[in-house]
Design a protein around this motif. Structure first.
Motif, mmCIF file in Angstrom:
data_model
loop_
_atom_site.group_PDB
_atom_site.id
_atom_site.type_symbol
_atom_site.label_atom_id
_atom_site.label_comp_id
_atom_site.label_asym_id
_atom_site.label_seq_id
_atom_site.Cartn_x
_atom_site.Cartn_y
_atom_site.Cartn_z
ATOM 1 N N UNK A 387 5.134 -4.385 29.814
ATOM 2 C CA UNK A 387 4.615 -3.007 29.719
ATOM 3 C C UNK A 387 3.119 -2.960 30.013
ATOM 4 N N UNK A 388 2.417 -4.047 29.645
ATOM 5 C CA UNK A 388 0.973 -4.130 29.906
ATOM 6 C C UNK A 388 0.663 -4.987 31.124
ATOM 7 N N UNK A 389 1.710 -5.303 31.902
ATOM 8 C CA UNK A 389 1.497 -6.048 33.151
ATOM 9 C C UNK A 389 1.241 -7.527 32.951
ATOM 10 N N UNK A 390 1.644 -8.095 31.805
ATOM 11 C CA UNK A 390 1.382 -9.526 31.574
ATOM 12 C C UNK A 390 2.644 -10.273 31.156
ATOM 13 N N UNK A 391 2.645 -11.574 31.427
ATOM 14 C CA UNK A 391 3.705 -12.482 30.975
ATOM 15 C C UNK A 391 3.069 -13.551 30.104
ATOM 16 N N UNK A 392 3.881 -14.076 29.177
ATOM 17 C CA UNK A 392 3.383 -15.163 28.324
ATOM 18 C C UNK A 392 3.693 -16.495 29.012
ATOM 19 N N UNK A 393 2.652 -17.281 29.271
ATOM 20 C CA UNK A 393 2.834 -18.567 29.945
ATOM 21 C C UNK A 393 2.441 -19.691 29.002
ATOM 22 N N UNK A 394 3.349 -20.672 28.852
ATOM 23 C CA UNK A 394 3.091 -21.803 27.951
ATOM 24 C C UNK A 394 3.077 -23.085 28.759
ATOM 25 N N UNK A 395 2.042 -23.877 28.536
ATOM 26 C CA UNK A 395 1.982 -25.212 29.124
ATOM 27 C C UNK A 395 2.036 -26.210 27.971
ATOM 28 N N UNK A 396 3.187 -26.800 27.758
ATOM 29 C CA UNK A 396 3.371 -27.687 26.604
ATOM 30 C C UNK A 396 2.634 -29.013 26.770
ATOM 31 N N UNK A 397 2.257 -29.333 28.012
ATOM 32 C CA UNK A 397 1.563 -30.606 28.247
ATOM 33 C C UNK A 397 0.119 -30.522 27.766
ATOM 34 N N UNK A 398 -0.459 -29.325 27.807
ATOM 35 C CA UNK A 398 -1.849 -29.148 27.377
ATOM 36 C C UNK A 398 -1.932 -28.250 26.151
ATOM 37 N N UNK A 399 -0.747 -27.858 25.645
ATOM 38 C CA UNK A 399 -0.690 -26.962 24.481
ATOM 39 C C UNK A 399 -1.397 -25.641 24.714
ATOM 40 N N UNK A 400 -1.310 -25.153 25.945
ATOM 41 C CA UNK A 400 -1.915 -23.856 26.268
ATOM 42 C C UNK A 400 -0.881 -22.766 26.153
ATOM 43 N N UNK A 401 -1.279 -21.630 25.632
ATOM 44 C CA UNK A 401 -0.398 -20.467 25.547
ATOM 45 C C UNK A 401 -1.249 -19.258 25.878
ATOM 46 N N UNK A 402 -0.989 -18.652 27.048
ATOM 47 C CA UNK A 402 -1.849 -17.556 27.500
ATOM 48 C C UNK A 402 -1.029 -16.403 28.056
ATOM 49 N N UNK A 403 -1.595 -15.214 27.962
ATOM 50 C CA UNK A 403 -0.995 -14.056 28.626
ATOM 51 C C UNK A 403 -1.688 -13.888 29.963
ATOM 52 N N UNK A 404 -0.891 -13.766 31.009
ATOM 53 C CA UNK A 404 -1.452 -13.741 32.356
ATOM 54 C C UNK A 404 -0.881 -12.556 33.118
ATOM 55 N N UNK A 405 -1.746 -11.896 33.879
ATOM 56 C CA UNK A 405 -1.298 -10.764 34.697
ATOM 57 C C UNK A 405 -0.189 -11.237 35.644
ATOM 58 N N UNK A 406 0.863 -10.411 35.761
ATOM 59 C CA UNK A 406 2.054 -10.817 36.513
ATOM 60 C C UNK A 406 1.695 -11.386 37.884
ATOM 61 N N UNK A 407 0.753 -10.737 38.571
ATOM 62 C CA UNK A 407 0.429 -11.145 39.943
ATOM 63 C C UNK A 407 -0.297 -12.491 39.986
ATOM 64 N N UNK A 408 -0.798 -12.963 38.836
ATOM 65 C CA UNK A 408 -1.512 -14.247 38.820
ATOM 66 C C UNK A 408 -0.672 -15.408 38.273
ATOM 67 N N UNK A 409 0.543 -15.100 37.814
ATOM 68 C CA UNK A 409 1.355 -16.121 37.135
ATOM 69 C C UNK A 409 1.680 -17.299 38.055
#
Lengths: 417, 417
Positions: A387-409
């Protein structure tokens, strides 16, 4: 790969007979199915992991001039009588009789078959050194098969064999094989030690084992962080944890090891028994000097799972993950979510990324549970953030969890890989 | 690959027991070695051909949404008792007993094992259609193994299995499989016919065979150039060569065929016997509708050799040639020739071309003899022409033989590939 039409038969409950985490994950995650005691079928997820390991093994062995061959499962008993191993091997040896009542062995290793090949074709020192390998199914009638692929009766191994006219050449190949094994295990991100070993049923002089460190290992390994020296207790029974390591700068530690590889200098044991001789540069007959080298492909899957799971949640190393990226679509009835998930999936596929897309009609909670078993190192959750144009992206290798604009995923994931 | 340190054990003389060209070439060219009657070891050259065929098969099957798995060699007899095949199969079935005196079958096909997997995991029409395949070693105790890999006791097959809730879905997968087989055989440049067939030991309703046309084939195929219709005599015993073809526009011809593939609509034979049921969209239990699909990988090697040899000289199709390009160095003591050969070899390798470099200390005549068995479609002879700055380049696919300036050789070959 779209999960709705794929075949990953996960189970909600842990199977009762699986005593260790890796075995439980293999069954619960739909990687394998037990067909008989110690005998497994690899389902699509398990087969993908196995083929990725095999590809790494092939690359490293080809790089040291070992050439791939493929020897049969069935080995005529006559060859095993020549080497004397038929009477020595014991009840783990599987055999069968053909319709003419001739006995065949279901190969646990292939020293006899390869020696038979080489003795017919290598007659001169000029044709050596030579290293050959195969990736093939092996058989061993374990009294008590256990721990899934750890101690099975039918399993996949890489076995290599070297043939030389001089000890120096065998020594060099032995060292190259050790380095190749190290490269393989490094790419698999495994914590392991190379340890001095004894040769057991194969025979020969010097040998070393590759032990992946793990609580569930069946061997005790002594090692020190300050030296390359490592051993198992069978070889150095006088050593114990807490002793000074040989270089004098560290203290020996004790760990449990899963034996995944074993390299041997065989000497002339098989070539003498089986008359595999060559003509040296003086025109004299000599027995060929051999080495053999085993690496347990299916057992590596277990070792990988043991080192890459926490409380049953898996994160595969990138090099062997069945899928590097897992897209979880929260609600298949939400058209915006569906569109976003489809777009990201299509672009990742175009970029050649191994991606699994959970487009099933399931609750998001169930999808998370399955995803924890499938163990993709990168996860994209397509949910309310759309709804806000973002997806939740998780990188388990670096323990990163970020919301990223769909076009940048897609770019973010490419950067992570 | 440098031939001096590779392993292609060619033989000067043809082996006495090989009755057909393909078998003779396999042995004489160092592709395989017989380990026992009907049981072969694949040497590096044979293994390369096999892996290239396998790669093509995988690509085509993945493209029609079939998913790769890997089932065991050993199959518990209990599964074969469920299907009833244990008592029906006959003396070609290979069996063994484990240390606990339990009987196992060395799988000739895997219908029972796959049905056992699917019945445990596919309970609803929503999980189908599903197609699974494997490339695995198969066993069949032929009374008289013959013709090398044509009728062996241990051989490599692709076998696929489909599971659907509706006949239409099975029909569609059956058609897709037929198309995939056609794509595979087209890439292998084989002349073949798809013929109506009977189902034999597998059981089921409709089936079709893929026959590679060859004098040494064991089946008689009737076909017409004006229609897709083709059949073997077992199915239409009333037809004969010279009859009008069904479309009325052509005349039936008779040819011998090598059966390389067979596709079956199994119906519910196995699912009924083994209770592999699903819940349909009305909540009722129904048996799963199955298909099975076999393609003989090792037999394809024989079919390829039969169609691509003339008087024992081989030219492999590009897609499966063990090496696409073969460089023959005439005189390893001539420094100019050595330099030219090394340069071309290095540049072809950089370009990612599969190239074999005959750098052995052998007469050029012997190198030609071996090259005719190895069968690279493109050959570069580095000989006396080097004095004039040229190499002899042969393209056997187009029957071109030209002298080309050394600096243009790599580009010419890239254009040919």
């Amino acid at each position: 790969m779209k999960q709705a039409t794929y075949f990953i038969p996960t189970a909600k409950d842990a199977p009762k007979d699986a005593q260790i985490a890796s075995h439980r994950i293999l069954l619960q995650g739909g990687y394998v199915k037990q067909t008989a005691a110690g005998i497994y079928s690899y389902l699509p997820l398990g087969q993908r992991v196995m083929q990725k390991i095999e590809a790494i093994v092939r690359t490293e062995l080809n790089a040291i001039d070992a050439h791939e061959i493929f020897m049969p499962v069935l080995q005529p008993v006559e060859l095993w009588n020549e080497s004397g191993r038929f009477s020595e091997y014991g009840p783990e040896l599987m055999t069968m009789k053909d319709r003419h009542d001739r006995t065949f062995i279901l190969g646990p290793t292939h020293e006899e078959v390869i020696t038979d090949i080489v003795r017919d074709h290598i007659k001169s020192y000029k044709k050596m050194p030579l290293s050959l390998y195969q990736i093939q199914t092996k058989f061993r009638d374990e009294l008590r098969p256990r721990f899934g692929l750890m101690r099975g009766r039918e399993f996949t191994m890489m076995d290599a064999y070297s043939f030389t006219a001089k000890d120096e050449d065998t020594n060099k190949i032995y060292d190259n094989m050790g380095s190749a094994y190290a490269h393989i295990l490094d790419q698999l991100k495994l914590e392991y030690r190379m340890v001095s070993a004894i040769s057991g049923q194969i025979g020969g002089s010097e040998s070393a084992e590759f032990m992946v460190l793990s609580q569930i290992g069946e061997d005790t390994v002594l090692y020190s962080d300050t030296s390359d020296f490592a051993s198992n207790l069978e070889v150095y029974p006088e050593l114990k944890a807490g002793d000074k390591s040989p270089d004098g700068h560290g203290i020996l530690k004790e760990a449990k090891g899963i034996e995944v590889g074993h390299i041997f200098k065989l000497g002339t044991k098989y070539s003498v028994d089986m008359k595999a001789n060559f003509t040296n540069n003086k025109g004299e007959l000599e027995p060929i000097i051999m080495g053999c080298y085993g690496l347990g492909i299916s057992r590596l899957i277990m070792a990988l799972l043991e080192q890459n799971q926490v409380e049953g949640k898996v994160v595969w190393p990138l090099a062997v993950a069945p899928f590097k990226v897992h897209i979880l679509l929260a609600n298949i009835k939400n058209t915006e979510q569906v569109a976003a998930a489809n777009t990201v999936y299509a672009h990742l596929q175009e970029a050649g990324v191994d991606v699994l897309f959970d487009n099933r009609d399931e609750r998001l909670g169930a999808k998370f549970g399955d995803a924890d078993l499938i163990g993709s190192p990168i996860r994209v959750v397509v949910g309310k953030g759309v709804e806000n144009g973002v997806l939740e992206c998780l990188n388990f290798l670096t323990d990163k969890k970020v919301e990223i604009a769909i076009e940048n995923v897609v770019q973010t994931i490419k950067d992570w890989l």
